[in-house]
Scaffold this active site. Structure first.
Site, PDB file in Angstrom:
ATOM      1  N   ARG A  64       0.801  -1.239   0.000  1.00  0.00           N
ATOM      2  CA  ARG A  64       0.000   0.000   0.000  1.00  0.00           C
ATOM      3  C   ARG A  64       0.827   1.280   0.000  1.00  0.00           C
ATOM      4  O   ARG A  64       0.290   2.357   0.266  1.00  0.00           O
ATOM      5  CB  ARG A  64      -0.951   0.016   1.208  1.00  0.00           C
ATOM      6  CG  ARG A  64      -1.852  -1.199   1.350  1.00  0.00           C
ATOM      7  CD  ARG A  64      -2.769  -1.350   0.163  1.00  0.00           C
ATOM      8  NE  ARG A  64      -3.777  -2.397   0.380  1.00  0.00           N
ATOM      9  CZ  ARG A  64      -4.297  -3.129  -0.587  1.00  0.00           C
ATOM     10  NH1 ARG A  64      -3.912  -2.937  -1.838  1.00  0.00           N
ATOM     11  NH2 ARG A  64      -5.212  -4.043  -0.321  1.00  0.00           N
ATOM     12  N   ASP A 304      -0.961 -13.026  -0.621  1.00  0.00           N
ATOM     13  CA  ASP A 304      -1.801 -11.960  -1.182  1.00  0.00           C
ATOM     14  C   ASP A 304      -2.199 -10.987  -0.069  1.00  0.00           C
ATOM     15  O   ASP A 304      -3.330 -10.491  -0.022  1.00  0.00           O
ATOM     16  CB  ASP A 304      -3.031 -12.529  -1.881  1.00  0.00           C
ATOM     17  CG  ASP A 304      -3.687 -11.533  -2.847  1.00  0.00           C
ATOM     18  OD1 ASP A 304      -3.129 -10.427  -3.020  1.00  0.00           O
ATOM     19  OD2 ASP A 304      -4.744 -11.858  -3.412  1.00  0.00           O
TER      20      ASP A 304
END
Length: 423
Positions: A64, A304
């Site tokens: 992120r 993931d």
């Protein structure tokens, strides 16, 4: 000279033929000796009763950063990695801005210099992940990217994917493919089937993943180049990869811990922490994922890892897809695969360290003289409960919250330095 001695560890490193109790001597960040009764000098870790494995290589992580650092950033993400025994990870490109240029690649690598894990970068195949214009792959490689992906989305333009797959081997890069037909997915939220009908929530048919997997395999076969298939979740995708390998296609594939430990029935609670893409599937899919891990069809286990805030995850249908996973990946995998007798600990190390390192072409996945001392010490007998308040990343959206797991990371060592200790 910085020295560390790990005493009396049960060393498991299948690629190096190690499955024995011994000591490991580390000097200046590298393993210099593996033997019994090494004289203690410098720092010492008494690893009696613990298992020493190569640091885990998580080849599918969303950090992120840049752009959404309220969810996670490179430093916090790597603290979560270290707490899970992960010493190397591949950062996916769906950042803001997209990792589609040299500047963003360099930003990530520069910030990661002081992080608690080795961060490798996947640059995007198309600009902005929009499949309208290809990126400058040579520029991404020169900036330090080692892989290519539009993960978060599939590459809709098959020509651009084909060009990337042809260039990647020449540049020493790996194409890792998010396989999904967006027209079939059609904005669905969970697996299309019994549970989606029960909840009245739009489903994603398994065929959306399967058609994407088939396309990537067909390209790899036609071009005679490698492809790595991300987050396999369906029985048909397992069968497609298995068949392709039998035919000599250069395909590798990963799955994630939630795909062999959970089914779509978890979603009946309408908790968005169980929503990810691809979605949790059926019991029949879980059985085939496990079969694929056992017979080598599925080469790797990756997380993931996809952090989101509690506010974002509060609305079941509107919440973004994704769950975190680096701190629980080893324990979930050990609990559901090794404790149950489906895999050996050596086979699990291959899936979580050796194989992903080989697929990515990085110097990891080994315990031998001369390699960086990137290691994890685990207690295979310790049971623990996943407490979201004790996790090390910024976000808490784990589907394993409250679960009792077996196998606890006690130390993580990066370049000879202890970056995590379970106290």
């Amino acid at each position: 000279m910085n020295t560390l001695v790990i005493k009396n560890a049960h060393i498991v490193s299948p690629s190096d033929g190690l499955d024995k109790v011994a000591d490991v001597l580390v000097k200046d960040g590298k393993i210099t000796r593996i033997a019994e009764n090494i004289s203690t000098e410098g720092n010492v870790i008494d690893a009696d009763g613990l298992t020493l494995i190569p640091g885990l290589v998580d080849m599918h992580v969303h950090l992120r950063d840049p752009g959404q650092t309220h969810k996670e950033d490179i430093i916090s993400g790597c603290k979560a990695a270290a707490a899970g025994g992960v010493t190397s990870l591949l950062a996916m490109p769906n950042t803001i801005p997209t990792t589609d240029n040299a500047e963003t690649v360099k930003y990530i690598l520069d910030k990661a210099k002081n992080a608690d894990a080795n961060v490798y970068v996947a640059g995007s195949i198309t600009k902005g992940l929009k499949s309208l214009e290809p990126t400058d792959i040579e520029e991404l490689k020169s900036a330090g990217a080692i892989a290519l992906s539009d993960d978060g989305r599939p590459v809709e333009n098959t020509k651009y994917l084909s060009e990337a797959m042809k260039k990647a081997p020449q540049l020493g890069m790996t194409v890792v493919a998010h396989c999904e037909d967006l027209f079939l997915a059609d904005g669905g939220k969970i697996n299309g089937g019994e549970v989606s009908k029960n909840l009245g929530v739009k489903g994603i048919p398994a065929a959306a993943e399967d058609c994407g997997t088939a396309r990537e395999i067909a390209l790899a076969a036609a071009l005679d180049v490698p492809i790595h298939i991300c987050h396999v979740s369906t029985k048909t995708s397992v069968a497609l990869v298995r068949d392709a390998k039998r035919r000599g296609v250069k395909v590798t594939a990963e799955t994630a811990p939630h795909y062999f430990s959970m089914t779509e029935k978890e979603l009946l609670a309408k908790d968005a922490d169980f929503r990810m893409n691809p979605p949790l599937r059926t019991h029949e899919d879980v059985v085939e994922i496990i079969s694929g891990l056992k017979d080598g069809t599925l080469d790797a286990i990756a997380t993931d890892h996809a952090p989101h805030t509690p506010e974002e995850k509060s609305d079941f249908e509107k919440a973004p897809n994704g769950s975190i996973g680096m701190e629980t990946s080893f324990a979930v995998s050990y609990t559901y695969l090794v404790k149950t007798g489906l895999l050996t600990i050596s086979e699990l190390v291959e899936k979580m360290s050796t194989n992903p390192a080989e697929i990515l072409g990085i110097n990891a996945g080994h315990i031998k003289v001369g390699v960086p001392a990137d290691l994890a010490l685990v207690d295979l007998n310790e049971e623990w409960v996943v407490d979201v308040d004790k996790l090390h990343g910024k976000s808490k959206n784990t589907p394993f919250k409250g679960k009792t797991l077996c196998g606890k990371v006690k130390y993580t060592i990066l370049g000879g330095k202890t970056v995590f200790e379970d106290k």
